[in-house]
Design a protein around this motif. Structure first.
Motif, PDB file in Angstrom:
ATOM      1  N   THR A  86      62.558  17.170  64.231  1.00 21.59           N
ATOM      2  CA  THR A  86      63.853  16.973  64.715  1.00 21.59           C
ATOM      3  C   THR A  86      63.791  16.356  66.157  1.00 21.59           C
ATOM      4  OG1 THR A  86      65.590  17.998  63.733  1.00 21.59           O
ATOM      5  CG2 THR A  86      66.327  17.816  65.344  1.00 21.59           C
ATOM      6  N   LEU A  87      62.943  17.218  66.964  1.00 18.33           N
ATOM      7  CA  LEU A  87      62.190  16.715  67.795  1.00 18.33           C
ATOM      8  C   LEU A  87      61.347  15.270  67.740  1.00 18.33           C
ATOM      9  CD1 LEU A  87      61.577  18.048  70.582  1.00 18.33           C
ATOM     10  CD2 LEU A  87      59.460  18.688  70.108  1.00 18.33           C
TER      11      LEU A  87
ATOM     12  N   ILE B 113      66.394  17.777  75.310  1.00 23.08           N
ATOM     13  CA  ILE B 113      65.069  17.463  75.502  1.00 23.08           C
ATOM     14  C   ILE B 113      65.314  16.480  76.830  1.00 23.08           C
ATOM     15  CG2 ILE B 113      63.585  15.058  75.093  1.00 23.08           C
ATOM     16  CD1 ILE B 113      64.369  15.825  72.032  1.00 23.08           C
TER      17      ILE B 113
ATOM     18  N   THR C 214      54.379  15.496  72.745  1.00 18.95           N
ATOM     19  CA  THR C 214      55.645  16.068  72.228  1.00 18.95           C
ATOM     20  C   THR C 214      55.102  17.731  72.077  1.00 18.95           C
ATOM     21  OG1 THR C 214      55.804  13.976  71.103  1.00 18.95           O
ATOM     22  CG2 THR C 214      57.465  15.256  70.047  1.00 18.95           C
TER      23      THR C 214
ATOM     24  N   MET D  76      71.293  17.635  71.486  1.00 19.16           N
ATOM     25  CA  MET D  76      69.793  17.927  71.422  1.00 19.16           C
ATOM     26  C   MET D  76      68.742  17.208  72.387  1.00 19.16           C
ATOM     27  SD  MET D  76      67.537  19.117  70.267  1.00 19.16           S
ATOM     28  CE  MET D  76      67.839  20.953  69.080  1.00 19.16           C
ATOM     29  N   ARG D  77      70.090  15.972  72.406  1.00 18.30           N
ATOM     30  CA  ARG D  77      68.753  14.486  73.009  1.00 18.30           C
ATOM     31  C   ARG D  77      69.195  14.783  74.955  1.00 18.30           C
ATOM     32  NH1 ARG D  77      71.496   9.641  70.148  1.00 18.30           N
ATOM     33  NH2 ARG D  77      70.366  10.374  68.051  1.00 18.30           N
TER      34      ARG D  77
ATOM     35  N   THR E 160      64.144   8.628  69.064  1.00 16.97           N
ATOM     36  CA  THR E 160      65.246   7.530  69.977  1.00 16.97           C
ATOM     37  C   THR E 160      65.183   7.499  71.547  1.00 16.97           C
ATOM     38  OG1 THR E 160      66.018   8.428  67.932  1.00 16.97           O
ATOM     39  CG2 THR E 160      67.557   7.715  70.278  1.00 16.97           C
ATOM     40  N   LEU E 161      64.949   8.306  72.240  1.00 13.84           N
ATOM     41  CA  LEU E 161      64.658   8.589  73.691  1.00 13.84           C
ATOM     42  C   LEU E 161      64.072   8.057  73.468  1.00 13.84           C
ATOM     43  CD1 LEU E 161      65.720  12.032  74.417  1.00 13.84           C
ATOM     44  CD2 LEU E 161      67.073  10.305  75.334  1.00 13.84           C
TER      45      LEU E 161
ATOM     46  N   ARG F  72      62.187  12.531  65.911  1.00 16.56           N
ATOM     47  CA  ARG F  72      63.448  11.894  65.477  1.00 16.56           C
ATOM     48  C   ARG F  72      63.675  11.507  66.972  1.00 16.56           C
ATOM     49  NH1 ARG F  72      66.238  14.612  61.855  1.00 16.56           N
ATOM     50  NH2 ARG F  72      67.991  14.471  63.780  1.00 16.56           N
ATOM     51  N   HIS F  73      64.626  12.676  68.021  1.00 13.85           N
ATOM     52  CA  HIS F  73      64.813  12.719  69.021  1.00 13.85           C
ATOM     53  C   HIS F  73      64.082  11.606  70.158  1.00 13.85           C
ATOM     54  CE1 HIS F  73      69.128  14.332  67.978  1.00 13.85           C
ATOM     55  NE2 HIS F  73      68.268  15.223  66.943  1.00 13.85           N
TER      56      HIS F  73
END
Length: 166
Positions: A31-32, A5, A17, A1-2, A38-39, A34-35
């Protein structure tokens, strides 16, 4: 997923976003977010702007390209399982990106010059090093191209590894 992105930010794009969600419509918003978080926390995405939208802060992000590459030193420190997992993640993202392309209403692999081929080559270590340097030079000459009329963003994924133990 990352990885998907990261690919969405390719070509110097800046995206909110919400805009990212439009590019990845199959990804649930939670989910989007959250990732993306994180990034951003890892420094791969940097905030370029913030604005209030309906009482919330909407951030615009840009990819820090320098942080997306694995250095030769880091690659050398990776275990075989690290390489296995990294390759599997890259292939999963590549497959998802290709499926998203094919799902577009105007997808035309012939007109878009889509290619996927595997070419076994007999090469010495020196020839591999020379070829890799030529590819790096070729890519470096195009990597900073900016969007403009007549240009379309393409994804090139060169993969190289030995297939024989000779």
């Amino acid at each position: 997923m990352r990885i998907r992105i990261v690919h969405a930010f390719a070509g110097g794009r800046t995206l909110t976003t919400a805009e990212l969600g439009e590019r990845l419509p199959d990804v649930p918003k939670t989910t989007l977010y959250r990732h993306v978080g994180t990034l951003a926390a890892a420094g791969l995405l940097e905030v370029t702007a913030e604005q209030r939208v309906h009482g919330a802060v909407e951030r615009t992000y840009r990819l820090d390209r320098a942080r997306t590459r694995i250095s030769p030193q880091d690659a050398a420190a990776m275990t075989l399982d690290d390489h296995r997992h990294g390759f599997a993640a890259a292939m999963a993202a590549l497959l998802a990106d290709f499926n998203a392309y094919l799902d577009r209403q105007n997808a035309d692999p012939t007109a878009d010059m889509v290619g996927y081929v595997q070419v076994p080559l007999w090469l010495s270590k020196e020839e591999v090093a020379s070829m890799a340097e030529q590819v790096r030079e070729m890519l470096a000459a195009k990597m900073d191209n900016a969007p403009k009329s007549g240009r379309q963003l393409y994804l090139l994924s060169p993969i190289l590894f030995p297939i024989d133990q000779s």
